[in-house]
Design a protein around this motif. Structure first.
Motif, PDB file in Angstrom:
ATOM      1  N   HIS A 234       0.839  -1.193   0.000  1.00 47.46           N
ATOM      2  CA  HIS A 234       0.000   0.000   0.000  1.00 47.46           C
ATOM      3  C   HIS A 234       0.880   1.251   0.000  1.00 47.46           C
ATOM      4  O   HIS A 234       0.678   2.175  -0.799  1.00 47.46           O
ATOM      5  CB  HIS A 234      -0.916  -0.014   1.228  1.00 47.46           C
ATOM      6  CG  HIS A 234      -1.931   1.070   1.258  1.00 47.46           C
ATOM      7  ND1 HIS A 234      -2.734   1.320   2.354  1.00 47.46           N
ATOM      8  CD2 HIS A 234      -2.292   2.001   0.328  1.00 47.46           C
ATOM      9  CE1 HIS A 234      -3.532   2.339   2.097  1.00 47.46           C
ATOM     10  NE2 HIS A 234      -3.279   2.780   0.882  1.00 47.46           N
ATOM     11  N   VAL A 235       1.850   1.265   0.909  1.00 52.37           N
ATOM     12  CA  VAL A 235       2.746   2.419   1.007  1.00 52.37           C
ATOM     13  C   VAL A 235       3.472   2.667  -0.310  1.00 52.37           C
ATOM     14  O   VAL A 235       3.527   3.804  -0.813  1.00 52.37           O
ATOM     15  CB  VAL A 235       3.781   2.224   2.137  1.00 52.37           C
ATOM     16  CG1 VAL A 235       4.840   3.327   2.086  1.00 52.37           C
ATOM     17  CG2 VAL A 235       3.105   2.232   3.490  1.00 52.37           C
ATOM     18  N   GLU A 239       3.135   5.978  -2.667  1.00 53.79           N
ATOM     19  CA  GLU A 239       4.304   6.837  -2.914  1.00 53.79           C
ATOM     20  C   GLU A 239       4.631   6.887  -4.407  1.00 53.79           C
ATOM     21  O   GLU A 239       5.000   7.937  -4.932  1.00 53.79           O
ATOM     22  CB  GLU A 239       5.511   6.332  -2.130  1.00 53.79           C
ATOM     23  CG  GLU A 239       6.723   7.247  -2.251  1.00 53.79           C
ATOM     24  CD  GLU A 239       7.858   6.859  -1.326  1.00 53.79           C
ATOM     25  OE1 GLU A 239       8.923   7.507  -1.405  1.00 53.79           O
ATOM     26  OE2 GLU A 239       7.690   5.914  -0.515  1.00 53.79           O
ATOM     27  N   ARG A 240       4.477   5.761  -5.066  1.00 52.86           N
ATOM     28  CA  ARG A 240       4.754   5.714  -6.501  1.00 52.86           C
ATOM     29  C   ARG A 240       3.769   6.558  -7.291  1.00 52.86           C
ATOM     30  O   ARG A 240       4.096   7.112  -8.343  1.00 52.86           O
ATOM     31  CB  ARG A 240       4.692   4.251  -6.960  1.00 52.86           C
ATOM     32  CG  ARG A 240       4.857   4.057  -8.453  1.00 52.86           C
ATOM     33  CD  ARG A 240       4.971   2.585  -8.782  1.00 52.86           C
ATOM     34  NE  ARG A 240       4.983   2.378 -10.225  1.00 52.86           N
ATOM     35  CZ  ARG A 240       5.400   1.265 -10.804  1.00 52.86           C
ATOM     36  NH1 ARG A 240       5.837   0.255 -10.084  1.00 52.86           N
ATOM     37  NH2 ARG A 240       5.375   1.152 -12.119  1.00 52.86           N
ATOM     38  N   ILE A 242       1.508   9.229  -5.853  1.00 45.75           N
ATOM     39  CA  ILE A 242       1.338  10.641  -5.476  1.00 45.75           C
ATOM     40  C   ILE A 242       2.520  11.210  -4.709  1.00 45.75           C
ATOM     41  O   ILE A 242       2.465  12.365  -4.257  1.00 45.75           O
ATOM     42  CB  ILE A 242       0.045  10.858  -4.651  1.00 45.75           C
ATOM     43  CG1 ILE A 242       0.146  10.160  -3.286  1.00 45.75           C
ATOM     44  CG2 ILE A 242      -1.182  10.404  -5.416  1.00 45.75           C
ATOM     45  CD1 ILE A 242      -0.982  10.552  -2.332  1.00 45.75           C
ATOM     46  N   GLY A 243       3.575  10.416  -4.525  1.00 46.09           N
ATOM     47  CA  GLY A 243       4.706  10.913  -3.763  1.00 46.09           C
ATOM     48  C   GLY A 243       4.310  11.199  -2.324  1.00 46.09           C
ATOM     49  O   GLY A 243       3.647  10.383  -1.690  1.00 46.09           O
ATOM     50  N   PHE A 244       4.692  12.382  -1.818  1.00 45.14           N
ATOM     51  CA  PHE A 244       4.399  12.725  -0.431  1.00 45.14           C
ATOM     52  C   PHE A 244       3.288  13.777  -0.317  1.00 45.14           C
ATOM     53  O   PHE A 244       3.232  14.533   0.659  1.00 45.14           O
ATOM     54  CB  PHE A 244       5.674  13.194   0.272  1.00 45.14           C
ATOM     55  CG  PHE A 244       6.606  12.057   0.624  1.00 45.14           C
ATOM     56  CD1 PHE A 244       6.571  11.493   1.889  1.00 45.14           C
ATOM     57  CD2 PHE A 244       7.463  11.529  -0.330  1.00 45.14           C
ATOM     58  CE1 PHE A 244       7.412  10.430   2.209  1.00 45.14           C
ATOM     59  CE2 PHE A 244       8.303  10.474  -0.023  1.00 45.14           C
ATOM     60  CZ  PHE A 244       8.286   9.915   1.248  1.00 45.14           C
ATOM     61  N   LYS A 245       2.407  13.801  -1.314  1.00 44.01           N
ATOM     62  CA  LYS A 245       1.226  14.673  -1.203  1.00 44.01           C
ATOM     63  C   LYS A 245       0.333  14.181  -0.066  1.00 44.01           C
ATOM     64  O   LYS A 245       0.335  12.992   0.286  1.00 44.01           O
ATOM     65  CB  LYS A 245       0.430  14.651  -2.516  1.00 44.01           C
ATOM     66  CG  LYS A 245       1.125  15.284  -3.705  1.00 44.01           C
ATOM     67  CD  LYS A 245       0.167  15.302  -4.891  1.00 44.01           C
ATOM     68  CE  LYS A 245       0.793  15.949  -6.114  1.00 44.01           C
ATOM     69  NZ  LYS A 245       1.821  15.066  -6.724  1.00 44.01           N
ATOM     70  N   ARG A 246      -0.466  15.099   0.481  1.00 43.44           N
ATOM     71  CA  ARG A 246      -1.411  14.740   1.541  1.00 43.44           C
ATOM     72  C   ARG A 246      -2.469  13.801   0.979  1.00 43.44           C
ATOM     73  O   ARG A 246      -2.906  13.947  -0.162  1.00 43.44           O
ATOM     74  CB  ARG A 246      -2.064  16.001   2.114  1.00 43.44           C
ATOM     75  CG  ARG A 246      -3.077  15.733   3.225  1.00 43.44           C
ATOM     76  CD  ARG A 246      -3.442  17.008   3.945  1.00 43.44           C
ATOM     77  NE  ARG A 246      -2.316  17.506   4.726  1.00 43.44           N
ATOM     78  CZ  ARG A 246      -2.013  17.067   5.960  1.00 43.44           C
ATOM     79  NH1 ARG A 246      -2.750  16.136   6.533  1.00 43.44           N
ATOM     80  NH2 ARG A 246      -0.994  17.579   6.603  1.00 43.44           N
ATOM     81  N   VAL A 254       1.724   9.224   2.640  1.00 44.15           N
ATOM     82  CA  VAL A 254       2.786   8.232   2.781  1.00 44.15           C
ATOM     83  C   VAL A 254       3.361   8.233   4.197  1.00 44.15           C
ATOM     84  O   VAL A 254       3.651   7.165   4.761  1.00 44.15           O
ATOM     85  CB  VAL A 254       3.904   8.474   1.745  1.00 44.15           C
ATOM     86  CG1 VAL A 254       5.133   7.637   2.061  1.00 44.15           C
ATOM     87  CG2 VAL A 254       3.399   8.148   0.345  1.00 44.15           C
ATOM     88  N   GLY A 255       3.531   9.403   4.797  1.00 43.85           N
ATOM     89  CA  GLY A 255       4.063   9.480   6.162  1.00 43.85           C
ATOM     90  C   GLY A 255       3.195   8.715   7.141  1.00 43.85           C
ATOM     91  O   GLY A 255       3.698   7.974   7.998  1.00 43.85           O
ATOM     92  N   TYR A 256       1.890   8.884   7.030  1.00 41.52           N
ATOM     93  CA  TYR A 256       0.948   8.173   7.902  1.00 41.52           C
ATOM     94  C   TYR A 256       1.032   6.669   7.665  1.00 41.52           C
ATOM     95  O   TYR A 256       1.071   5.874   8.615  1.00 41.52           O
ATOM     96  CB  TYR A 256      -0.475   8.668   7.642  1.00 41.52           C
ATOM     97  CG  TYR A 256      -1.540   7.835   8.305  1.00 41.52           C
ATOM     98  CD1 TYR A 256      -1.836   7.991   9.664  1.00 41.52           C
ATOM     99  CD2 TYR A 256      -2.255   6.881   7.580  1.00 41.52           C
ATOM    100  CE1 TYR A 256      -2.811   7.215  10.274  1.00 41.52           C
ATOM    101  CE2 TYR A 256      -3.226   6.104   8.188  1.00 41.52           C
ATOM    102  CZ  TYR A 256      -3.496   6.273   9.533  1.00 41.52           C
ATOM    103  OH  TYR A 256      -4.456   5.502  10.137  1.00 41.52           O
ATOM    104  N   LEU A 257       1.079   6.277   6.404  1.00 40.62           N
ATOM    105  CA  LEU A 257       1.113   4.856   6.067  1.00 40.62           C
ATOM    106  C   LEU A 257       2.410   4.198   6.523  1.00 40.62           C
ATOM    107  O   LEU A 257       2.416   3.050   6.971  1.00 40.62           O
ATOM    108  CB  LEU A 257       0.921   4.665   4.562  1.00 40.62           C
ATOM    109  CG  LEU A 257      -0.441   5.099   4.005  1.00 40.62           C
ATOM    110  CD1 LEU A 257      -0.454   4.979   2.489  1.00 40.62           C
ATOM    111  CD2 LEU A 257      -1.568   4.275   4.619  1.00 40.62           C
ATOM    112  N   LYS A 258       3.531   4.925   6.411  1.00 36.35           N
ATOM    113  CA  LYS A 258       4.807   4.368   6.863  1.00 36.35           C
ATOM    114  C   LYS A 258       4.809   4.172   8.374  1.00 36.35           C
ATOM    115  O   LYS A 258       5.386   3.208   8.895  1.00 36.35           O
ATOM    116  CB  LYS A 258       5.960   5.277   6.440  1.00 36.35           C
ATOM    117  CG  LYS A 258       6.312   5.156   4.962  1.00 36.35           C
ATOM    118  CD  LYS A 258       7.572   5.921   4.618  1.00 36.35           C
ATOM    119  CE  LYS A 258       7.977   5.667   3.168  1.00 36.35           C
ATOM    120  NZ  LYS A 258       9.222   6.375   2.785  1.00 36.35           N
TER     121      LYS A 258
END
Length: 276
Positions: A234-235, A239-240, A242-246, A254-258
């Motif tokens: 999923h992560v 990331e692939r 939308i990158g690090f968009k909210r 991605v930050g939340y998922l990581k």
């Protein structure tokens, strides 16, 4: 002479009986596939999420059925149900591979159209997490407007997880599971307990005596192992794309998922590997 292997032998009159499409309510399924833009890849996006929701629904059903049997002290039949959970998880994980064929440019053609809708709001997914023991009352909020979704989730949040039921069985076999674990507030996050680690070590060191508990523990490990793989895919897919968009649901994406990758559902079962 009619060939018994010919397609002409198949039933073709369904005026008085169920057809394949009738039985599966395919008209309703196809009607639910409603893209809101002209973007080609929105069809893919909806299809993958529809399929994932169906698998999640099955996973919920199988975990709940296994839990009912575990409450009765039955350990063999639940293994089949949890194996089915694992196989369904594999299908969900593979679905990310299909979604990865969608490029960032493809996704941007329709992303803004569905506003704040997000998989974060999936009731089925949240139910799976609650049943497996990942508890956080905040996760009830997106469903507050739907009592039919909110109430079952609240009941799952406040009730024992599949792991709690497994620990009851361990205690019933005479191994030391502290009262603070057996009678804990289920709505709170479970944390590693040293006495529980020792109990599982006893199981793993004497599999002849505790074979049923050993099998159950390893099946729970299969479930969490596959859950971790799903999260990881999923992560990387997000990331692939939308990158690090909210994220559309309001999280950091991605930050939340990581951060979720660090969640451990059955901590003592993982710790046993180090201590044996």
């Amino acid at each position: 002479m009619n060939d018994k292997n010919s397609a002409e032998q198949a039933y073709s009159d369904f005026t008085r009986s169920l057809s394949y499409g009738d039985y599966l309510h395919l008209d309703g399924i196809h009607a639910a596939h409603q893209p809101i833009t002209q973007a080609h890849d929105e069809h893919l996006f909806i299809a993958v999420h529809h399929v994932s929701e169906v698998w999640l629904g099955l996973i919920v059903r199988e975990i709940q059925a296994a839990m009912k049997l575990l409450e009765q002290g039955i350990t063999d039949a639940p293994l089949k149900m949890l194996t089915r959970v694992v196989r369904a998880q594999e299908q969900m994980t593979n679905a990310w591979e299909v979604l990865k064929t969608m490029t960032p440019s493809d996704y941007l053609e329709f992303r803004s159209a569905f506003g704040q809708a997000s998989g974060f709001q999936s009731q089925n997914y949240r139910m799976v997490e609650f049943l497996l023991g990942n508890r956080n009352p905040v996760m009830l909020r997106p469903h507050a407007h739907r009592p039919d979704l909110h109430d079952p989730l609240k009941a799952a949040l406040e009730g024992p997880s599949v792991y709690d039921l497994a620990l009851r069985l361990v205690a019933a076999r005479g191994l030391n599971i502290p009262d603070e674990v057996l009678q804990r507030n289920y709505a709170e996050k479970y944390t590693l307990n040293e006495a529980v680690v020792d109990a599982w070590i006893a199981v793993y060191r004497d599999t002849d005596t505790y074979w049923d508990l050993y099998e159950l523990a390893e099946k729970l490990m299969d479930v969490e192992d596959n859950f971790r793989r799903w999260r990881f895919n999923h992560v990387t897919t997000v990331e692939r794309t939308i990158g690090f968009k909210r994220g559309s649901g309001g999280t950091s994406g991605v930050g939340y998922l990581k951060q979720a990758l660090n969640i451990v559902l059955f901590p003592e079962l993982w710790e046993v590997r180090t201590r044996l």
